[in-house]
Write a protein that holds these residues in place. Structure first.
Motif, PDB file in Angstrom:
ATOM      1  N   ASN A   1       0.839  -1.209   0.000  1.00 13.78           N
ATOM      2  CA  ASN A   1       0.000   0.000   0.000  1.00 13.78           C
ATOM      3  C   ASN A   1       0.872   1.256   0.000  1.00 13.78           C
ATOM      4  O   ASN A   1       0.578   2.217  -0.706  1.00 13.78           O
ATOM      5  CB  ASN A   1      -0.953   0.010   1.194  1.00 13.78           C
ATOM      6  N   ALA A   2       1.918   1.250   0.787  1.00 10.71           N
ATOM      7  CA  ALA A   2       2.843   2.398   0.824  1.00 10.71           C
ATOM      8  C   ALA A   2       3.535   2.567  -0.519  1.00 10.71           C
ATOM      9  O   ALA A   2       3.670   3.687  -1.023  1.00 10.71           O
ATOM     10  CB  ALA A   2       3.873   2.218   1.939  1.00 10.71           C
ATOM     11  N   LEU A   3       3.952   1.468  -1.110  1.00 11.36           N
ATOM     12  CA  LEU A   3       4.628   1.507  -2.407  1.00 11.36           C
ATOM     13  C   LEU A   3       3.706   2.091  -3.485  1.00 11.36           C
ATOM     14  O   LEU A   3       4.127   2.904  -4.299  1.00 11.36           O
ATOM     15  CB  LEU A   3       5.076   0.099  -2.791  1.00 11.36           C
ATOM     16  N   ALA A   4       2.453   1.708  -3.455  1.00  9.17           N
ATOM     17  CA  ALA A   4       1.497   2.165  -4.466  1.00  9.17           C
ATOM     18  C   ALA A   4       0.960   3.566  -4.199  1.00  9.17           C
ATOM     19  O   ALA A   4       0.454   4.214  -5.112  1.00  9.17           O
ATOM     20  CB  ALA A   4       0.327   1.182  -4.553  1.00  9.17           C
ATOM     21  N   SER A   5       1.093   4.028  -2.979  1.00 12.66           N
ATOM     22  CA  SER A   5       0.451   5.283  -2.585  1.00 12.66           C
ATOM     23  C   SER A   5       0.970   6.519  -3.314  1.00 12.66           C
ATOM     24  O   SER A   5       0.215   7.450  -3.570  1.00 12.66           O
ATOM     25  CB  SER A   5       0.590   5.504  -1.070  1.00 12.66           C
ATOM     26  N   GLY A   6       2.249   6.548  -3.596  1.00 12.87           N
ATOM     27  CA  GLY A   6       2.813   7.753  -4.196  1.00 12.87           C
ATOM     28  C   GLY A   6       2.920   8.894  -3.203  1.00 12.87           C
ATOM     29  O   GLY A   6       3.047  10.053  -3.588  1.00 12.87           O
ATOM     30  N   LYS A   7       2.905   8.573  -1.932  1.00 13.03           N
ATOM     31  CA  LYS A   7       2.988   9.589  -0.878  1.00 13.03           C
ATOM     32  C   LYS A   7       4.288   9.418  -0.099  1.00 13.03           C
ATOM     33  O   LYS A   7       4.564   8.350   0.431  1.00 13.03           O
ATOM     34  CB  LYS A   7       1.789   9.489   0.047  1.00 13.03           C
ATOM     35  N   MET A   8       5.046  10.498  -0.058  1.00 12.78           N
ATOM     36  CA  MET A   8       6.361  10.463   0.584  1.00 12.78           C
ATOM     37  C   MET A   8       6.265  10.042   2.052  1.00 12.78           C
ATOM     38  O   MET A   8       7.092   9.258   2.519  1.00 12.78           O
ATOM     39  CB  MET A   8       7.032  11.831   0.471  1.00 12.78           C
ATOM     40  N   ASP A   9       5.276  10.528   2.781  1.00 11.96           N
ATOM     41  CA  ASP A   9       5.172  10.188   4.203  1.00 11.96           C
ATOM     42  C   ASP A   9       4.942   8.696   4.413  1.00 11.96           C
ATOM     43  O   ASP A   9       5.516   8.091   5.322  1.00 11.96           O
ATOM     44  CB  ASP A   9       4.101  11.019   4.908  1.00 11.96           C
ATOM     45  N   LYS A  10       4.165   8.066   3.553  1.00 10.97           N
ATOM     46  CA  LYS A  10       3.926   6.622   3.683  1.00 10.97           C
ATOM     47  C   LYS A  10       5.172   5.819   3.317  1.00 10.97           C
ATOM     48  O   LYS A  10       5.495   4.834   3.968  1.00 10.97           O
ATOM     49  CB  LYS A  10       2.738   6.197   2.826  1.00 10.97           C
ATOM     50  N   VAL A  11       5.871   6.243   2.280  1.00 10.04           N
ATOM     51  CA  VAL A  11       7.110   5.576   1.879  1.00 10.04           C
ATOM     52  C   VAL A  11       8.142   5.702   2.989  1.00 10.04           C
ATOM     53  O   VAL A  11       8.782   4.715   3.374  1.00 10.04           O
ATOM     54  CB  VAL A  11       7.638   6.146   0.543  1.00 10.04           C
ATOM     55  N   ASN A  12       8.297   6.899   3.538  1.00  9.07           N
ATOM     56  CA  ASN A  12       9.259   7.109   4.632  1.00  9.07           C
ATOM     57  C   ASN A  12       8.895   6.301   5.871  1.00  9.07           C
ATOM     58  O   ASN A  12       9.774   5.750   6.539  1.00  9.07           O
ATOM     59  CB  ASN A  12       9.373   8.594   4.979  1.00  9.07           C
ATOM     60  N   ALA A  13       7.619   6.219   6.190  1.00  8.34           N
ATOM     61  CA  ALA A  13       7.181   5.449   7.364  1.00  8.34           C
ATOM     62  C   ALA A  13       7.507   3.964   7.180  1.00  8.34           C
ATOM     63  O   ALA A  13       7.973   3.303   8.114  1.00  8.34           O
ATOM     64  CB  ALA A  13       5.688   5.646   7.601  1.00  8.34           C
ATOM     65  N   GLU A  14       7.298   3.453   5.976  1.00  5.31           N
ATOM     66  CA  GLU A  14       7.593   2.046   5.718  1.00  5.31           C
ATOM     67  C   GLU A  14       9.103   1.793   5.734  1.00  5.31           C
ATOM     68  O   GLU A  14       9.563   0.762   6.229  1.00  5.31           O
ATOM     69  CB  GLU A  14       6.983   1.619   4.380  1.00  5.31           C
ATOM     70  N   LEU A  15       9.872   2.743   5.213  1.00  9.73           N
ATOM     71  CA  LEU A  15      11.333   2.623   5.286  1.00  9.73           C
ATOM     72  C   LEU A  15      11.798   2.608   6.739  1.00  9.73           C
ATOM     73  O   LEU A  15      12.722   1.859   7.093  1.00  9.73           O
ATOM     74  CB  LEU A  15      12.012   3.770   4.528  1.00  9.73           C
ATOM     75  N   GLU A  16      11.181   3.401   7.571  1.00  8.80           N
ATOM     76  CA  GLU A  16      11.528   3.436   8.996  1.00  8.80           C
ATOM     77  C   GLU A  16      11.230   2.084   9.651  1.00  8.80           C
ATOM     78  O   GLU A  16      12.039   1.564  10.417  1.00  8.80           O
ATOM     79  CB  GLU A  16      10.753   4.556   9.697  1.00  8.80           C
TER      80      GLU A  16
END
Length: 160
Positions: free
Chosen positions: A31-46
């Motif tokens: 979901n984070a990968l598909a979202s296109g939202k930096m905050d979701k990508v960063n949260a998943e990376l964390e």
């Protein structure tokens, strides 16, 4: 008593690692990968930074390349893309039979700008994903099905 305490202290990290692996949520990752939202990508990376999941390098690499596409500054984009590509390609090299890794690479290859020249394995990755689809975990199958609806090379009818 001292022996028991020593045993207990030594066993805590492995129990924690197992918990981390069990708590990794592939559905949230996709979901984070598909979202296109930096905050979701960063949260998943964390979350991945503290994870012990065996797929960590491939997942991080893919998210870093996705993050590159969301950045504004070209030099920063290139830095994230290169770092992510190295992680994902290393994971594929270490486990070339892992169809999920090929799916992750397919996503990036189909969406990467042509200037980065990261598209030479699209046909191979598509074929591997089609062949292995039914043997993948349900959450990965769902991500593949969702992605196939907008993919240039992987289509829903290919997965039945």
């Amino acid at each position: 008593m001292l022996l028991f305490l020593l045993f207990f202290v030594c066993s805590v990290p492995s129990a924690q690692s197992k918990t981390t692996i069990q708590n990794f949520d592939r559905e949230a990752y996709y979901n984070a990968l598909a979202s296109g939202k930096m905050d979701k990508v960063n949260a998943e990376l964390e979350l991945l930074s503290t994870s012990a999941t065996p797929e960590k390098e491939a997942y991080e690499g893919t998210l870093l390349m996705r993050k590159a596409g969301l950045e504004k500054v070209p030099a920063v984009k290139l830095k994230y893309f290169k770092k992510g590509r190295i992680k994902l390609e290393t994971a594929i090299q270490n486990d070339s039979d892992n169809a999920e890794y090929h799916f992750l690479r397919l996503i990036i290859q189909e969406n990467a700008p042509s200037i980065v020249k990261y598209n030479s394995q699209i046909k191979t990755d598509t074929q591997i994903v089609k062949t292995a689809y039914k043997n993948l975990p349900h959450s990965v199958q769902q991500a593949i099905m969702d992605y196939s609806k907008k993919s240039k090379t992987l289509h829903p009818e290919d997965l039945n």
